[in-house]
Design a protein around this motif. Structure first.
Motif, short mmCIF file in Angstrom:
data_model
loop_
_atom_site.label_atom_id
_atom_site.label_comp_id
_atom_site.label_asym_id
_atom_site.label_seq_id
_atom_site.Cartn_x
_atom_site.Cartn_y
_atom_site.Cartn_z
N GLN A 258 1.44 -0.97 0.02
CA GLN A 258 -0.25 0.28 0.15
C GLN A 258 1.01 1.61 0.16
N VAL A 259 2.09 0.66 0.96
CA VAL A 259 3.21 2.36 0.40
C VAL A 259 3.49 2.44 -0.68
N ARG A 260 4.21 1.74 -1.22
CA ARG A 260 4.28 1.37 -2.21
C ARG A 260 3.67 1.87 -3.60
N SER A 261 2.22 1.86 -3.43
CA SER A 261 1.67 2.10 -4.22
C SER A 261 0.75 3.63 -4.67
N LEU A 262 1.55 4.17 -3.08
CA LEU A 262 1.26 5.55 -2.53
C LEU A 262 2.33 6.09 -3.29
N PHE A 263 3.56 5.32 -2.39
CA PHE A 263 4.88 6.74 -3.53
C PHE A 263 4.52 7.00 -4.72
N PHE A 264 4.30 5.66 -5.61
CA PHE A 264 3.98 5.53 -7.21
C PHE A 264 3.38 6.73 -7.41
N ILE A 265 2.39 7.12 -6.91
CA ILE A 265 1.49 8.21 -7.18
C ILE A 265 1.79 8.70 -6.80
N TYR A 266 2.86 9.76 -5.95
CA TYR A 266 3.18 10.70 -5.17
C TYR A 266 4.43 10.68 -6.06
N ASP A 267 5.43 10.00 -6.28
CA ASP A 267 6.24 10.37 -6.77
C ASP A 267 6.55 10.14 -8.62
N HIS A 268 5.89 8.96 -9.08
CA HIS A 268 5.97 8.99 -10.53
C HIS A 268 5.09 9.31 -11.44
N LEU A 269 3.80 9.26 -11.31
CA LEU A 269 2.11 10.40 -11.46
C LEU A 269 1.98 11.48 -10.91
N GLY A 270 3.55 11.54 -9.89
CA GLY A 270 3.77 13.05 -9.91
C GLY A 270 2.40 13.90 -8.55
N LEU A 271 1.79 13.32 -8.17
CA LEU A 271 0.33 14.18 -7.77
C LEU A 271 0.71 14.41 -5.80
N PRO A 272 1.05 16.07 -6.67
CA PRO A 272 0.77 16.43 -5.28
C PRO A 272 0.26 15.63 -3.88
N ALA A 273 0.92 16.15 -2.80
CA ALA A 273 0.24 15.22 -1.99
C ALA A 273 -1.12 15.84 -1.38
N GLU A 274 -1.23 17.33 -1.74
CA GLU A 274 -2.66 17.34 -1.01
C GLU A 274 -3.86 17.26 -1.84
N VAL A 275 -3.68 16.82 -3.39
CA VAL A 275 -3.87 16.31 -4.22
C VAL A 275 -4.51 14.64 -4.11
N ILE A 276 -3.94 14.18 -3.38
CA ILE A 276 -3.88 12.98 -3.38
C ILE A 276 -4.73 12.53 -2.11
N ILE A 277 -4.49 13.93 -0.87
CA ILE A 277 -5.21 13.44 0.73
C ILE A 277 -6.35 13.85 -0.16
N GLU A 278 -7.17 14.37 -1.15
CA GLU A 278 -8.12 15.53 -1.47
C GLU A 278 -9.01 14.28 -2.13
N LEU A 279 -8.13 13.53 -2.95
CA LEU A 279 -8.42 12.63 -3.81
C LEU A 279 -8.77 11.33 -2.75
N LEU A 280 -8.33 11.37 -1.47
CA LEU A 280 -8.99 10.08 -0.63
C LEU A 280 -9.72 10.23 0.01
N SER A 281 -9.72 11.11 0.01
CA SER A 281 -11.24 12.02 1.20
C SER A 281 -12.63 11.49 0.18
N TYR A 282 -12.17 12.17 -1.18
CA TYR A 282 -13.65 12.19 -1.96
C TYR A 282 -13.61 10.54 -2.07
N LEU A 283 -12.22 9.43 -2.14
CA LEU A 283 -12.92 8.26 -2.51
C LEU A 283 -14.05 7.47 -0.85
N LYS A 284 -13.24 7.64 0.13
CA LYS A 284 -13.92 7.70 1.34
C LYS A 284 -15.55 7.80 1.19
N ARG A 285 -15.69 9.47 0.86
CA ARG A 285 -17.02 9.67 0.80
C ARG A 285 -18.15 9.31 -0.04
N ASP A 286 -17.70 8.64 -0.51
CA ASP A 286 -18.25 7.77 -2.42
C ASP A 286 -17.88 6.38 -2.17
N ARG A 287 -17.73 6.01 -2.07
CA ARG A 287 -17.60 4.30 -2.04
C ARG A 287 -17.26 3.88 -0.26
#
Length: 313
Positions: free
Chosen positions: A124-153
């Motif tokens: 799970q940490v590896r997936s998050l770091f891939f998103i942060y390091d390789h896909l280049g999504l900033p931390a604040e964007v990933i946190i918004e994405l996580l919150s959205y998924l929690k609310r939606d699903r």
């Protein structure tokens, strides 16, 4: 002033002076950056990969590409999805160092633990770091994405996070403001999305990722829920059961013909089937297949072949 530090020894890519002059005269930084990226990669540019690498939205990429085209500078984008994207292999030590040494990534991990409901595993940490390091999504964007998924699903899994992050990267969502704008649109479209799910008869269970993507595609293409319900009826009338692939084929054909509402569709293709045509393994009678389009006949033939092969096995 000399920038000799930017000209180290190693592999070179050469730019002609006339092209450099055109880029300078144009004065468009995005176009120059896209050209440098294309030059570095031998002229072939995969759209999605380039957008991720350059942190471009689709609009910025298309504008930069159009500008280069007008300058008659040849940049050849490869079809979307065909470019190779080498996934980095992060070691356990690198992941540990990232979490302990980067407070922004540490905040992402804490948010993910709240969403996933427990201490993160290494995968799970590896997936998050891939998103942060390789896909280049900033931390604040990933946190918004996580919150959205929690609310939606509600119940969120690692694969849900990976799929949604790839979608956001493909759409060029790299800032907090872009994330907020996207989430506002998603919230506004939610009633329509639910109507699409009802038209697909997805009641009593969570839609699969492929079904969610299909529903989003239908909304973007302009299909009404009634049109999707019509596609469902024709799917069931032809093959006797629900099939997302078959439904997608029907709607793709309608989209190619430029029809997206029930009135437009029935004007072009009047209702003509009242009972399932594929209720038996041997397939529909020849007389009934006369009303089918060529792609439907081919689809039914493929199903019949698969069933026959399964019987032989």
């Amino acid at each position: 002033m000399r920038l000799s530090s930017l000209l180290p020894e190693g592999e070179y890519r050469i730019i002609r002076c006339d092209i450099a002059d055109k880029l300078i005269t144009c004065g468009d930084g995005d176009s120059a950056l896209l050209y440098l990226y294309a030059l570095r990669h031998g002229g072939e540019v995969d759209e999605k990969t380039a957008m991720r690498a350059l942190r471009f939205s689709k609009e910025r990429f298309e504008r930069a590409y159009f500008t280069l085209t007008q300058l008659t500078i040849q940049v050849s984008p490869t079809p979307v999805g065909t470019g190779s994207l080498d996934k980095p292999r992060y070691t356990a030590a690198e992941l540990r160092q990232a979490r302990e040494g980067d407070h922004k990534f540490a905040a992402v991990c804490l948010s993910a633990e709240d969403v996933l409901g427990g201490v993160l595993s290494e995968s799970q940490v590896r997936s998050l770091f891939f998103i942060y390091d390789h896909l280049g999504l900033p931390a604040e964007v990933i946190i918004e994405l996580l919150s959205y998924l929690k609310r939606d699903r509600g119940n969120v899994k690692r694969r849900d996070i990976e799929r949604e992050a790839a979608l956001w990267a493909d759409m060029g969502i790299y800032t907090f403001q872009q994330a907020q704008e996207y989430l506002a649109r998603a919230e506004a479209e939610k009633p329509l999305q639910q109507a699409v799910f009802q038209a697909m008869k997805l009641v009593g269970r969570e839609p699969q990722p492929s079904e969610r993507q299909f529903a989003q595609d239908c909304i973007e293409k302009g299909f009404s829920p009634d049109a999707i319900a019509l596609g469902m009826r024709r799917t069931e009338q032809t093959i006797g059961h629900y099939s997302l692939n078959y439904l997608r084929k029907i709607l793709d054909r309608w989209h190619e013909k430029g029809v997206h509402t029930v009135s437009e569709i029935t004007a072009l293709e009047p209702e003509r089937r009242t009972a399932p045509l594929y209720s038996a393994p041997e397939g529909p009678p020849a007389a009934q297949t006369d009303t089918l389009e060529d792609w439907e006949k081919e689809w039914l033939a493929e199903v019949a072949q698969r069933r026959a092969a399964n019987k032989e096995d």
